[in-house]
Scaffold this active site. Structure first.
Site: not given
Ligand code: F6P
Length: 357
Positions: A137-139, A174, A181, A183, A234
């Protein structure tokens, strides 16, 4: 004894998936096994969408983003959505998955995925399917491993975005907000904000106050800096507030940076612009760190299969790749510790988290 092993990727894609596939296939073939790729995650086991994986089919995929095996974040076989009488309802198709695994003659399945995929893998394991899991996961929000591959690539992309926003923010005086991202975990925001020298970082783990963000912008203005870079995760939320969803039913996060921009616009006289980085941070070629981690994970997964160590997930602990029960991996998520050393270092160099500390 020669085994026939299936490999699949599930959930959202992530840079490094192909490097895992390549390493696992090479390791398994070197040990005289046969490998098949299951397309579109567990869905491929419901549709018999499988391909043979050989040295030829995996050639050249190491640096490529995405996944050769395709993926989906829908189609959980335990809660498979169908349309019944015009309405969507979920049914359990796990028995079909198990039947197909047996029909394909698979002696084991390597599942590469995030928490959703790992949960499915654990349930199938409980039902007697020999599974090995690889976390992705990138998260970077899985507690069982120090890092997931893909995370550092996302951080590199987000850091590049911060750098680019810096020069234009400075030219125009500015306030630039960058939404990244992650989650409900703030790792991408924290790492890219620190690497890019952001002035303010807003994390899900540290609820922000609008007055504090405004105070921090004004205090920089007094010191002569008339521009600001704010990295917003996000999943960030205001004190006493809620996350911002693009689609609440599917819990798709997004749009919080626009809310912050609207809130602070009422109190400051600088121009404000918002950039939402989106899937750019999830696509493209993995950086060297992720290629190496993914290769180590793939090789270790292949070795676990070879040794018959099923029900395990590979994980990074310090310098070592270890095997942990999949059950442990799905039981705990990893969030930024507001009182931890990373946040302390950031505060130490003057980064505000919008909480007044
Ligand atoms: O879990 C990886 C992720 O890229 C999150 O960071 C992000 O909220 C979500 O997936 C986006 O999901 P999708 O590709 O379904 O828009």
């Amino acid at each position: 004894m020669k085994k026939r092993i299936g490999i699949l990727t599930g959930g959202g894609d992530c840079p490094g998936l192909n490097a895992v596939i390549r390493a696992a296939v090479r390791t398994l073939i070197q040990n005289n096994n046969e490998v098949v790729g299951i397309q579109f995650g567990f869905e491929g086991l419901l549709t018999n969408n499988v391909v043979s994986l050989t040295h030829e089919t995996i050639r050249g995929i190491l640096p490529k983003g995405g996944t050769l095996l395709r993926t989906t974040n829908r189609g959980n076989p335990f809660e498979y959505p169908i349309i019944d009488d015009g309405k969507v309802r979920c049914i359990d198709r796990s028995a079909e998955v198990i039947e197909n695994i047996r029909a394909l003659g698979l002696d084991g399945v390597v599942a590469i995925g995030g928490d959703g995929t790992l949960r499915i893998a654990q349930r199938l394991c409980d039902m007697g399917i020999p599974m090995v899991a690889v976390p992705k996961t990138i998260d970077n929000d899985l507690a069982a491993t120090d890092y997931t591959f893909g995370f550092m690539t996302a951080v590199a992309v987000a850091t590049d975005a911060v750098d680019r926003l810096h020069t234009t923010a400075e030219s125009h005086d500015r306030v630039m907000l960058l939404e990244v991202m992650g989650r409900n975990a703030g790792w991408i925001a924290l790492y890219s904000g620190m690497a890019g020298g952001a002035d303010i970082i807003l994390l899900p783990e540290i609820p922000y106050r609008v007055d504090e963000i405004v105070r921090s912008i004004r205090s920089r203005q007094k010191e002569g800096s008339k521009f600001d870079i704010i990295v917003v995760a996000e999943g960030a939320k205001r004190e006493g507030g809620e996350e911002s969803y693009l689609d609440k039913s599917s819990r798709r996060l997004g749009g919080i940076a626009y809310q912050v921009a609207a809130d602070i616009a009422q109190h400051i006289d600088l121009e404000i612009r918002v950039t939402v980085l989106g899937h750019i941070q999830r696509g493209g070629s993995p950086i060297a760190f992720d290629r190496i981690l993914a290769t180590r994970f793939g090789a270790a997964a292949g070795q676990l299969v070879q040794q018959g160590e099923f029900g395990k997930m590979v994980a990074l602990r310090g310098e070592e790749i270890v095997a942990v029960p999949i059950r442990d991996a799905v039981s705990r998520m990893k969030y930024v510790d507001p009182d931890g050393p990373m946040v302390a270092s950031a505060r130490g160099v003057g980064i505000s988290f919008g909480d007044g500390k």
